[in-house]
Design a protein around this motif. Sequence first.
Motif, short mmCIF file in Angstrom:
data_model
loop_
_atom_site.label_atom_id
_atom_site.label_comp_id
_atom_site.label_asym_id
_atom_site.label_seq_id
_atom_site.Cartn_x
_atom_site.Cartn_y
_atom_site.Cartn_z
N PHE A 21 0.84 -1.21 0.00
CA PHE A 21 0.00 0.00 0.00
C PHE A 21 0.87 1.25 0.00
CE2 PHE A 21 -2.59 3.29 1.94
CZ PHE A 21 -3.79 3.16 1.27
N ALA A 22 1.89 1.24 0.87
CA ALA A 22 2.80 2.40 0.92
C ALA A 22 3.53 2.58 -0.41
CB ALA A 22 3.80 2.21 2.05
N LEU A 23 3.94 1.47 -1.01
CA LEU A 23 4.61 1.54 -2.31
C LEU A 23 3.67 2.09 -3.38
CD1 LEU A 23 7.25 0.80 -3.81
CD2 LEU A 23 6.22 -1.42 -4.29
N GLY A 24 2.40 1.69 -3.31
CA GLY A 24 1.43 2.21 -4.27
C GLY A 24 1.26 3.71 -4.16
N LEU A 25 1.19 4.22 -2.92
CA LEU A 25 1.08 5.67 -2.74
C LEU A 25 2.30 6.40 -3.29
CD1 LEU A 25 -0.44 5.89 0.87
CD2 LEU A 25 -1.61 6.11 -1.33
N LEU A 26 3.51 5.82 -3.05
CA LEU A 26 4.71 6.41 -3.60
C LEU A 26 4.67 6.42 -5.13
CD1 LEU A 26 7.54 7.60 -3.17
CD2 LEU A 26 8.43 5.26 -3.07
N GLY A 27 4.14 5.33 -5.70
CA GLY A 27 4.01 5.26 -7.15
C GLY A 27 3.07 6.32 -7.69
N VAL A 28 2.00 6.60 -6.96
CA VAL A 28 1.06 7.65 -7.38
C VAL A 28 1.79 8.99 -7.49
CG1 VAL A 28 -0.98 8.98 -6.69
CG2 VAL A 28 -0.98 6.49 -6.47
N TRP A 29 2.61 9.30 -6.48
CA TRP A 29 3.34 10.57 -6.50
C TRP A 29 4.33 10.61 -7.66
CZ3 TRP A 29 2.05 14.90 -4.35
CH2 TRP A 29 1.25 14.90 -3.20
N THR A 30 5.04 9.52 -7.90
CA THR A 30 6.03 9.54 -8.98
C THR A 30 5.38 9.71 -10.34
OG1 THR A 30 6.00 7.11 -9.08
CG2 THR A 30 7.68 8.13 -7.69
N VAL A 31 4.21 9.07 -10.54
CA VAL A 31 3.50 9.25 -11.81
C VAL A 31 3.00 10.68 -11.94
CG1 VAL A 31 1.49 8.54 -13.17
CG2 VAL A 31 2.86 6.82 -11.99
N LEU A 49 11.56 1.65 -8.96
CA LEU A 49 10.26 1.68 -8.30
C LEU A 49 9.23 0.89 -9.08
CD1 LEU A 49 8.51 2.83 -6.00
CD2 LEU A 49 8.05 4.81 -7.47
N ALA A 50 9.28 0.99 -10.41
CA ALA A 50 8.34 0.22 -11.25
C ALA A 50 8.53 -1.28 -11.03
CB ALA A 50 8.54 0.58 -12.72
N LEU A 52 9.57 -2.74 -8.28
CA LEU A 52 8.97 -3.07 -6.98
C LEU A 52 7.45 -3.13 -7.06
CD1 LEU A 52 11.21 -0.94 -4.57
CD2 LEU A 52 11.19 -3.43 -4.83
N VAL A 53 6.87 -2.19 -7.81
CA VAL A 53 5.41 -2.21 -7.99
C VAL A 53 4.98 -3.51 -8.65
CG1 VAL A 53 3.51 -1.15 -9.27
CG2 VAL A 53 5.15 0.29 -8.05
N LEU A 54 5.72 -3.95 -9.67
CA LEU A 54 5.39 -5.21 -10.33
C LEU A 54 5.51 -6.38 -9.35
CD1 LEU A 54 4.84 -6.95 -12.82
CD2 LEU A 54 7.29 -6.90 -13.31
N LEU A 55 6.57 -6.39 -8.55
CA LEU A 55 6.79 -7.48 -7.60
C LEU A 55 5.64 -7.56 -6.59
CD1 LEU A 55 8.53 -9.69 -6.31
CD2 LEU A 55 9.73 -7.89 -5.05
N PHE A 56 5.30 -6.43 -5.99
CA PHE A 56 4.25 -6.44 -4.98
C PHE A 56 2.88 -6.71 -5.61
CE2 PHE A 56 7.49 -4.84 -2.26
CZ PHE A 56 7.07 -5.09 -0.95
N SER A 57 2.70 -6.31 -6.87
CA SER A 57 1.44 -6.63 -7.56
C SER A 57 1.29 -8.14 -7.70
CB SER A 57 1.41 -5.97 -8.94
OG SER A 57 1.46 -4.57 -8.84
N LEU A 58 2.38 -8.82 -8.06
CA LEU A 58 2.34 -10.28 -8.18
C LEU A 58 2.07 -10.93 -6.83
CD1 LEU A 58 5.34 -10.84 -10.64
CD2 LEU A 58 2.89 -10.92 -11.16
N LEU A 59 2.67 -10.39 -5.76
CA LEU A 59 2.42 -10.93 -4.42
C LEU A 59 0.95 -10.76 -4.05
CD1 LEU A 59 5.60 -9.67 -2.49
CD2 LEU A 59 5.07 -12.02 -3.20
N GLY A 86 0.71 0.42 -11.63
CA GLY A 86 1.47 -0.29 -12.65
C GLY A 86 0.99 0.01 -14.05
N VAL A 87 -0.32 0.01 -14.25
CA VAL A 87 -0.87 0.29 -15.58
C VAL A 87 -0.57 1.73 -15.99
CG1 VAL A 87 -3.02 0.57 -16.86
CG2 VAL A 87 -2.63 -1.50 -15.54
N TRP A 88 -0.68 2.68 -15.04
CA TRP A 88 -0.40 4.08 -15.38
C TRP A 88 1.08 4.29 -15.71
CZ3 TRP A 88 -5.33 3.81 -14.50
CH2 TRP A 88 -6.13 4.85 -14.91
N ILE A 89 1.96 3.53 -15.06
CA ILE A 89 3.38 3.62 -15.38
C ILE A 89 3.62 3.22 -16.84
CG2 ILE A 89 5.62 2.53 -14.96
CD1 ILE A 89 4.94 2.52 -11.99
#
Length: 712
Positions: A21-31, A49-50, A52-59, A86-89
Amino acid sequence: MARGRRQVNRGTGITVRRAGFALGLLGVWTVALGLYEPTADFAVFAWSLAGLVLLFSLLEMRQGGGDSPTEFSFFGTAGPLLWVVGVWIVFRSFVSVAPQLILLPVGLIGWLVISFPLQALLVPFVAVLGMEVGLWAFDFQELAGLAGNLLAYGAAGLGISAFMSSKAYRQRMRKALIRAKRDTASRQYARDLGLFDELPDILNVLPDYDLIEDPEAGSQPAVETITAAFDLQLELIRQTLALSTVALLWPDPEGQEYRLRSIATTRKDIAPGPFRIGAGITGALMGAEELVSLAPATPSLGVPYYLKQLEVGGVLAVRLPDDAEEWLGFDDKKIAPVLCGDRPGQEPWTEQEKTIMILCGRKLALDVNMGRQFQAMARERSAIQRVCLAMRELNGALALEQVLAATIKAVRTLVGADFISISLVQGNSHCVALAEGEGSELLLGREFAREEGLVGQVLKINRPLPAKAQCHGPTQVFGHDHLLTGYHSLLVLPLQKEKGEATGALTVAVKKADVFTKPRQEILELIAAQVAVKVDLGQAHEEINRLATIDGLTGLINHRTFQHGFDVMLVREERRAGALSLLLCDIDHFKKINDSYGHPFGDKVLKEVAGILRRAARSVDLAGRYGGEEFVLVLEGSGEQGGHQMAERIRQEIEKMVLPHESGPVRITLSLGLAVYPDHGTDKERLIRRADKALYRAKKEGRNRVVVWQEE
């Protein structure tokens, strides 16, 4: 311990979800800050970061991706949030070269609306809004682009929502849920009834993993028929005896609980169950009694299927007869289905009423037994289909390798074997031609003395071994220096055509004990007899193929096979820009040899020359008889120098050879012509023609020499 492990796994899952969840919020800011725009300068950080987003998405996908509506939590939205980021990236990274990628976020929005409750989508949708507004605020997209994107996302979500709320969609979903629930209930009821506990003798041990038809998948018609018969009979009993309720309580296969499987009633306060074994009136039927009648009923011996034990005056319950209990699968015969009826009145039950209940219980037992027989017939049909399929594939094989592979597959179709091998007789030994299972790589291709091991004994007596197909420790199946270990069921069958001598043996081993029952052994013996015939045909087929490609006198490939092989080698060398040498060889004065010493001696000369060429050729080379006393040798990857050295070595070896004859020793010589690809030509016809011209020059210049083609 299992509970502790589950708690640890759950704790780990919560930690991963919060980190995601925290990684997702960080991804929102980077996008939103434009780190994934084509002009961004933070490529290393952004793509790390992308990743890591992919890794945690798979988890998240592995853990189920988000909570169910009943278990919704704030961090439970980690899955949808990560997928959105991930899709927005991807979308923003390649939007400049592929604007059509906007279909990715549009499709994701639609899928999320279908798959998750709206409360779980609040955070992902706020993230989408934040990323799009951020990109506009930092001048990475125009206001029109922002409005267009949000409009597309909103249209996708609203369109899907409208579709889901439509009457047609709700009806389809309702039907699908009812069908799934009915199928699950049908399978469970079929197991309770014991429809799958027994199979025809010869087919009752076939493995379940390769069924053409899933027997439980076909249980619904049988269950529906039995249920309809039960419902009808219970309603007849209720009306005949003027009862409030007649219910059939059926124990589960483990004997842990009773389930309400059929009921005819006028009351509304019915408890759906399940009920504890021994609860109420069922406890009285766990002893020697087959029928219990109470009037008036007592609270301790009441019926378990009422929410309230009001207005129960009399209870009559019978246990289904013992002679029909085998399909229940219980060690304790007293845990059996119970037919139970009750009424408001407290008058005693008459003998006629008791007799009617007993007869109805017997009729219900017969219905289940008949259902079992019909289901066994369906299993038998499925099993016979599998046998026919295995035999059909075996019969369709021609070459020996195909026969052996089809045999392994046929045996695995019929038996869940852990080890299978096929041994073939070769003179005074037997060789493991094919093996699958633990340690098979150590056996494949090995030869053992014909009398060694169980295989040797089977070949000798033409009967299956060992006795009772049991294995009690390490066993010398193949030879004295190899023991088969870890198996409790073992069967070695001779591959014997009718009453002739065995041509091999089929070995099947299973780690479980008592697998090879008499019916199973009969099936395998049938397979082994068929395999014996097919192995013989396969060997004959291989011999025919060999004769079609090999020159019968010299053992080298014939002219037709050389032509095909040369084509293949030229294509290969052309693809890798390599070289090859073509040698055409001719025995000098061969006609004179035939005339002076006779044709049998001439044949001997041909064989000796062929032997030298065969030994000179590597496995990648091509050695053949071109015709008459001419031979051909193609050297892969060899240029002019290598080809000339090989030709000279062959010429010298033949020159030194002395062949004995009754009239005295005979010496022969060989002339050779050499042409090289690609120096002397790139097509087969030109190379052969130039090698032939070089050979002609060698003979013209005095024979017993090597001549390389050159332009005249």
